[in-house]
Enzyme design. Structure first.
Site, PDB file in Angstrom:
ATOM      1  N   ASP A  48     -45.100  88.895  19.451  1.00  0.00           N
ATOM      2  CA  ASP A  48     -45.185  87.442  19.544  1.00  0.00           C
ATOM      3  C   ASP A  48     -46.023  86.948  18.372  1.00  0.00           C
ATOM      4  O   ASP A  48     -47.196  87.301  18.249  1.00  0.00           O
ATOM      5  CB  ASP A  48     -45.833  87.068  20.884  1.00  0.00           C
ATOM      6  CG  ASP A  48     -45.891  85.569  21.117  1.00  0.00           C
ATOM      7  OD1 ASP A  48     -45.799  84.795  20.145  1.00  0.00           O
ATOM      8  OD2 ASP A  48     -46.057  85.166  22.284  1.00  0.00           O
ATOM      9  N   SER A 126     -40.102  72.353   7.978  1.00  0.00           N
ATOM     10  CA  SER A 126     -39.009  71.492   8.426  1.00  0.00           C
ATOM     11  C   SER A 126     -39.048  70.173   7.682  1.00  0.00           C
ATOM     12  O   SER A 126     -40.122  69.702   7.290  1.00  0.00           O
ATOM     13  CB  SER A 126     -39.143  71.229   9.931  1.00  0.00           C
ATOM     14  OG  SER A 126     -38.251  70.212  10.359  1.00  0.00           O
ATOM     15  N   TYR A 139     -43.546  68.947  17.269  1.00  0.00           N
ATOM     16  CA  TYR A 139     -42.902  69.849  16.309  1.00  0.00           C
ATOM     17  C   TYR A 139     -43.208  69.425  14.879  1.00  0.00           C
ATOM     18  O   TYR A 139     -43.592  70.240  14.039  1.00  0.00           O
ATOM     19  CB  TYR A 139     -41.394  69.854  16.561  1.00  0.00           C
ATOM     20  CG  TYR A 139     -40.605  70.767  15.651  1.00  0.00           C
ATOM     21  CD1 TYR A 139     -40.562  72.139  15.887  1.00  0.00           C
ATOM     22  CD2 TYR A 139     -39.882  70.245  14.586  1.00  0.00           C
ATOM     23  CE1 TYR A 139     -39.816  72.981  15.066  1.00  0.00           C
ATOM     24  CE2 TYR A 139     -39.137  71.078  13.766  1.00  0.00           C
ATOM     25  CZ  TYR A 139     -39.110  72.443  14.010  1.00  0.00           C
ATOM     26  OH  TYR A 139     -38.371  73.269  13.184  1.00  0.00           O
ATOM     27  N   LYS A 143     -45.300  71.551  12.058  1.00  0.00           N
ATOM     28  CA  LYS A 143     -44.654  71.916  10.800  1.00  0.00           C
ATOM     29  C   LYS A 143     -45.339  71.252   9.610  1.00  0.00           C
ATOM     30  O   LYS A 143     -45.386  71.820   8.506  1.00  0.00           O
ATOM     31  CB  LYS A 143     -43.173  71.530  10.845  1.00  0.00           C
ATOM     32  CG  LYS A 143     -42.323  72.420  11.744  1.00  0.00           C
ATOM     33  CD  LYS A 143     -42.263  73.845  11.235  1.00  0.00           C
ATOM     34  CE  LYS A 143     -41.124  74.635  11.865  1.00  0.00           C
ATOM     35  NZ  LYS A 143     -41.056  76.030  11.374  1.00  0.00           N
TER      36      LYS A 143
END
Length: 230
Positions: A48, A126, A139, A143
């Site tokens: 992980d 992203s 998110y 990012k």
């Protein structure tokens, strides 16, 4: 001649799997770190990315198998859409642990090798890190933090001959983008200058360029997003 070694996180599927293929084609011995099985990668370790001890152990395992690592591509990721009012504390911290924490963990674990080999690291961020997006706050924030870490680390290790860069894909045609995601609708696709999703192969080509050819680049972000952010 010694075969150069690359490590790709998230290499079991999507963008990461295409990066494994691209770097193998360029002559790298490629190891993969992923929570999921990677049956098509000879040297794969289950770990992980958000667990620093698991990452350190996985990197040590792959180093023992293959030798010092000269290229690292951090492609492991997690995606979830939610309006700010619905983002739970756990969802917020999970997003940061996977993206920002994951990059920090892999960079820390691989940095001694990269300093020895004068290697390179590429992080997958992203276009939302630059442009933001409705229902994408956690998110996009994670990012965006990745870009800050990339540029800071690039400045820190440039004098030691290590390059650190990022690619910022737009919506990409991988399983991470669910079938009902708004980015797959004709309305959204028609809003893009290229009128289509980015492919994982195209993102992998940008990563390959940064790893293998862009010896003049560090601290840069290459946008691969069908014109989503211009």
């Amino acid at each position: 001649m010694t075969t150069p070694v690359a490590l790709v996180t998230g290499g079991a599927s999507g963008i990461g799997a295409e990066v494994v293929t691209a770097l193998t084609r360029r002559g790298y011995a490629v190891g993969c770190l992923d929570r999921n099985p990677a049956p098509n990668v000879e040297h794969a370790v289950a770990a992980d990315i958000s667990d620093p001890r698991a990452v350190a152990d996985a990197v040590a395992d792959l180093r023992d198998r293959l030798g010092p690592i000269s290229a690292v591509v951090n492609s492991a990721g997690h995606y979830q859409m939610a309006p700010v009012a619905d983002i739970t504390r756990e969802a917020w911290h999970t997003m940061l642990r996977v993206h920002l924490g994951g990059l920090f963990n892999i960079a820390r674990a691989c940095l001694p090798d990269l300093l020895e080999t004068h290697g390179t690291l590429v992080a997958v961020t992203s276009e939302l890190a630059v442009g933001g997006g409705e229902d994408d706050a956690h998110y996009a924030a994670a990012k965006g933090a990745v870009i800050g870490l990339v540029r800071s680390l690039a400045a820190e290790v440039a004098a030691d001959g290590v390059r650190v860069n990022a690619v910022a894909p737009g919506p990409t045609d991988t399983p991470l983008l669910a079938a009902d995601n708004p980015c797959r609708t004709p309305e959204y696709l028609n809003s893009l200058p290229l009128r289509r999703l980015t492919t994982p192969q195209e993102v992998a080509r940008a990563v390959e360029f940064l790893v293998c050819d862009a010896t003049f680049c560090t601290g840069d972000v290459v946008n691969v997003n069908a014109g989503a952010v211009i």
